[in-house]
Motif scaffolding. Structure first.
Motif, PDB file in Angstrom:
ATOM      1  N   ASN A 112       0.830  -1.226   0.000  1.00 32.25           N
ATOM      2  CA  ASN A 112       0.000   0.000   0.000  1.00 32.25           C
ATOM      3  C   ASN A 112       0.851   1.257   0.000  1.00 32.25           C
ATOM      4  OD1 ASN A 112      -2.634  -0.235  -0.346  1.00 32.25           O
ATOM      5  ND2 ASN A 112      -3.151  -0.638   1.822  1.00 32.25           N
ATOM      6  N   GLU A 113       1.876   1.222   0.865  1.00 30.62           N
ATOM      7  CA  GLU A 113       2.783   2.372   0.960  1.00 30.62           C
ATOM      8  C   GLU A 113       3.533   2.582  -0.350  1.00 30.62           C
ATOM      9  OE1 GLU A 113       5.747   3.221   4.203  1.00 30.62           O
ATOM     10  OE2 GLU A 113       4.337   1.923   5.312  1.00 30.62           O
ATOM     11  N   LYS A 142       2.567   1.723  -3.325  1.00 30.32           N
ATOM     12  CA  LYS A 142       1.629   2.231  -4.329  1.00 30.32           C
ATOM     13  C   LYS A 142       1.415   3.743  -4.150  1.00 30.32           C
ATOM     14  CE  LYS A 142      -2.924   1.566  -6.239  1.00 30.32           C
ATOM     15  NZ  LYS A 142      -4.259   1.045  -6.064  1.00 30.32           N
ATOM     16  N   ASN A 143       1.173   4.163  -2.908  1.00 35.01           N
ATOM     17  CA  ASN A 143       0.930   5.586  -2.664  1.00 35.01           C
ATOM     18  C   ASN A 143       2.142   6.438  -3.005  1.00 35.01           C
ATOM     19  OD1 ASN A 143      -1.667   5.181  -1.907  1.00 35.01           O
ATOM     20  ND2 ASN A 143      -1.164   4.865   0.265  1.00 35.01           N
ATOM     21  N   THR A 144       3.323   5.911  -2.690  1.00 35.38           N
ATOM     22  CA  THR A 144       4.550   6.650  -3.006  1.00 35.38           C
ATOM     23  C   THR A 144       4.696   6.818  -4.516  1.00 35.38           C
ATOM     24  OG1 THR A 144       5.540   5.677  -1.051  1.00 35.38           O
ATOM     25  CG2 THR A 144       7.050   6.704  -2.629  1.00 35.38           C
ATOM     26  N   GLU A 174       2.536   9.475  -6.153  1.00 36.07           N
ATOM     27  CA  GLU A 174       2.898  10.876  -5.915  1.00 36.07           C
ATOM     28  C   GLU A 174       4.011  11.374  -6.845  1.00 36.07           C
ATOM     29  OE1 GLU A 174       3.753  11.103  -1.767  1.00 36.07           O
ATOM     30  OE2 GLU A 174       1.662  10.682  -1.257  1.00 36.07           O
TER      31      GLU A 174
END
Ligand code: ATP
Ligand code: MG
Length: 313
Positions: free
Chosen positions: A239-240, A242-244, A247
């Motif tokens: 999840n982390e 993917k979010n990184t 951005e």
């Protein structure tokens, strides 16, 4: 120089324009693929180049000979395998190929050697003494291929050379054609994209009698690419990760792949997205397990180019 220069070919069948001002060049030793859907004009182009059909306008120069001015010279240097190779049903395979070799002026001293060559290369051993009327479709195709190459012409033109063959024979025929390149100038037609990609140095995409693009499979893919993509796998929590990735500058889409830790990152080509991914991994102390560029396939290119033409009609 056994190169080919095709100059502004036009072909009308009655009022129907089957070829609309086609021009392209094939260098000596090059394998060019004509890739296009049914009815695109591939066979028409090949029949004109082999002098079986006169063009309505334009011409082509093959090994220095103009097809409209010196058709008999042109025929001497070309080996042609048409869509449905004409074979004599009541002849045996070996007799037929001997007949073709004589017709193509293979010297009597060389005939035995040439027959052995095509028997081996085209894997005709099992049907060598059979009547042509009794051999299967795939073998007929192989005999057609053998007649095209038996006199070792400088220029080879194959119309859908692998159609009707079994998968093993398809692979083998593609290898033979690839090996013929270098010493021979080859034009082949196909509507099978992977075949063009695997066998040809350059590909001309043809549709509705027009050449829409020409280049190596990689060049064609680059030409139309609006997005770049990389496959990424990092050791961080998915999840982390993917979010990184989301951005980063220029990222358009993140598409989860077969395993939850792998993502396909699509981004605008002008951004140095791969560098940014490496930097982000370092900052988070994650290891990069995979960072592979994903090329647009020839299939994507083909569909894009053909559909753009259809839209503009
Ligand atoms: N003898 C002919 N008379 C009239 N129209 C023809 C003739 N031969 C071909 N055509 C038309 O010209 C167009 C191009 O045909 P061609 O056979 O060159 O296509 P192709 O790219 O080889 O297609 P395929 O993949 O189906 O073999 C088609 O619309 C076809 O119907
Ligand atoms: Mg055809």
């Amino acid at each position: 120089m056994a190169g080919i220069q095709v100059k502004n070919l036009v072909k009308y069948y009655g009022k129907f324009k089957a070829l609309d001002n086609i021009s392209f060049e094939v260098e000596q030793g090059e394998i060019l693929g004509l890739l296009g859907p049914n009815g695109a004009g591939k066979t028409t182009t090949m029949r004109i180049l082999t002098t079986f059909l006169p063009p309505s306008d334009g011409t082509a120069i093959i090994d220095g000979f103009d097809i409209t001015e010196k058709p008999s010279q042109v025929r001497k240097i070309i080996g042609y395998m048409p869509e449905n190779p004409p074979l004599y049903n009541d002849m045996k395979v070996c007799k037929f190929l001997k007949f073709v070799a004589k017709l193509k002026n293979v010297s009597s001293k060389k005939i035995a050697e040439k027959l052995e060559y095509v028997e081996n290369v085209c894997k005709l051993e099992d049907v060598w003494n059979n009547y042509i009327m009794h051999i299967s479709k795939g073998y007929r195709q192989r005999v057609g291929f053998a007649s095209a190459i038996i006199a070792d012409p400088a220029v080879l033109i194959f119309d859908e050379p692998t159609i009707g063959l079994d998968p093993k024979q398809i692979k083998y025929t593609r290898e033979i054609i690839k090996n013929l390149g270098g010493d021979h100038t080859v034009i082949l037609s196909t509507h099978i994209l992977p075949e063009a990609e695997m066998t040809c140095d350059r590909v001309a995409i043809i549709n509705r009698g027009k050449i829409l693009a020409i280049g190596s499979p990689t060049e064609l893919a680059q030409k139309i690419r609006k997005v770049d993509a990389v496959r990424v796998e990092m050791t961080g929590p998915s999840n982390e990760v993917k979010n990184t990735l989301l951005e980063l500058d220029g990222v358009i889409h993140i598409i989860p792949q077969e395993r939850h830790s792998v993502f396909l990152v699509e981004f605008e080509p002008k951004w140095k997205t791969r560098e940014q991914i490496t930097k982000a991994a370092l900052e988070h102390n994650w290891s990069i397990l995979e960072l592979t560029p994903v090329e647009a396939s020839l299939e994507d290119v083909f569909l894009e180019i053909v559909s753009t033409q259809e839209k503009s009609l």
